[in-house]
Design an enzyme around this catalytic site. Structure first.
Site, PDB file in Angstrom:
ATOM      1  CB  SER A 119      -0.939  -0.244   1.808  1.00 33.09           C
ATOM      2  OG  SER A 119       0.146  -0.445   1.986  1.00 33.09           O
ATOM      3  CG  HIS A 140      -3.654  -1.269  -2.776  1.00 35.34           C
ATOM      4  ND1 HIS A 140      -3.502   0.051  -2.808  1.00 35.34           N
ATOM      5  CD2 HIS A 140      -3.149  -1.902  -1.783  1.00 35.34           C
ATOM      6  CE1 HIS A 140      -3.896   0.289  -1.307  1.00 35.34           C
ATOM      7  NE2 HIS A 140      -3.297  -0.057  -0.618  1.00 35.34           N
ATOM      8  CD  GLU A 152      -4.605   2.838  -4.693  1.00 43.31           C
ATOM      9  OE1 GLU A 152      -5.215   4.598  -5.346  1.00 43.31           O
ATOM     10  OE2 GLU A 152      -3.951   2.561  -4.205  1.00 43.31           O
ATOM     11  CG  ASN A 190      -3.433   4.777   1.078  1.00 38.52           C
ATOM     12  OD1 ASN A 190      -4.671   4.419   1.894  1.00 38.52           O
ATOM     13  ND2 ASN A 190      -2.621   3.447   1.689  1.00 38.52           N
TER      14      ASN A 190
END
Length: 282
Positions: A119, A140, A152, A190
């Site tokens: 991540s 991800h 992702e 994120n």
């Protein structure tokens, strides 16, 4: 190249979740971990998760049996050799991931695609540790994997179009909605999410509103299912802080400075749900 068998390194939360998503979609899985106890726990978690889906009438008992039959648990990396794609889903530790990737890279046939579920770690950097940077990609998944639609797909500097397209095809087969992302700290989700959480801590520390009102405001005003402070407690305040520190270091931009209140709470050991107390008490 259609992917028939997926190898997964790591039987923890992310690994067993990915295994479940693959098996329910009819894809063979080899799930490897270093200890048999970890493998057994991963398989038990998948079984329990499928039981919950049966209770919600989203799955039949026959479908559960069929899915479990497609997952092979192992403690031997050699068992990954029959896979067309191997996903590394080990703990988010740079040195550990590099060690695992070098080990499996030497053993796997040249045409096998390798993906990492990281991540936060650079896909280009991880790919460089292997002999197949063109056949290396970030994949991800989001927790809980069986429920979350997003994946992702992170292209490293040398990831080929063929690798990207093959992995995208698999993600769609798993019922996921993939987005394609360039390699950069935090990727997309994120990168936006964690600074938002950090900003919520600044608003709280400045006494602008209570935690409850901040979370209510973001839920009602931005249609978020959970407020940023409650989400921070769920993720772990220590994890949020670590991510902000990585952004500050890698971007060299002061907008990523962690909120002093977040730092204080982590220093006090109030990390959220896992310690029973964070912004809220559990």
């Amino acid at each position: 190249m259609a992917i028939q068998t997926v190898g997964i390194i790591g039987a923890g939360t992310m690994g067993n979740g990915i295994a479940q998503a693959c098996a329910v979609a009819g894809v063979n899985v080899v799930m490897v971990d270093i200890a048999q106890a970890a493998v057994d726990k991963g398989l038990a978690t998948v079984s329990g998760s499928l039981d919950r889906l049966i209770k919600k009438e989203k799955l039949t008992a026959e479908q559960k049996t069929a899915a479990l039959a497609l997952i092979k648990g192992s403690t031997n990396y050699e068992d990954l050799k029959g896979a067309q794609l191997v996903i590394e889903a080990a703990t988010e530790n740079h040195a550990l991931k590099l060690k695992i990737l070098k080990q499996v890279d030497e053993m796997l046939p040249a045409e096998v695609i390798v993906a990492s579920n990281t991540s936060s770690i650079s896909i280009t950097q991880l790919a460089a540790a292997t002999s197949r940077p063109d056949r290396f990609i970030g994949m991800h998944f989001f927790n809980p994997v069986p429920m979350m639609a997003l994946v992702e797909l992170i292209r490293g500097y040398l990831t080929s179009d063929a690798t990207h397209d093959t992995v995208k095809e698999l993600a769609v087969k798993l019922g996921k909605s993939p987005i394609t992302v360039k390699n950069a700290p935090g990727f997309v989700v994120n990168r936006i999410l964690v600074p938002m959480i950090n900003e919520a801590f600044f608003v709280l520390s400045e006494g602008i509103a209570t935690a409850e009102d901040i979370d209510a405001g973001m839920k009602l005003g931005c249609n978020q299912p959970i407020g940023p402070l409650a989400l921070a407690d769920m993720i772990g305040l220590d994890v949020c802080l670590a991510v902000m520190e990585v952004y500050l270091e890698q971007f060299g931009d002061s907008k990523y400075r962690p909120c002093p209140l977040l730092k204080e709470m982590v220093a006090a050991g109030q990390l959220g749900r896992k310690t029973g107390r964070g912004v809220y008490t559990y």
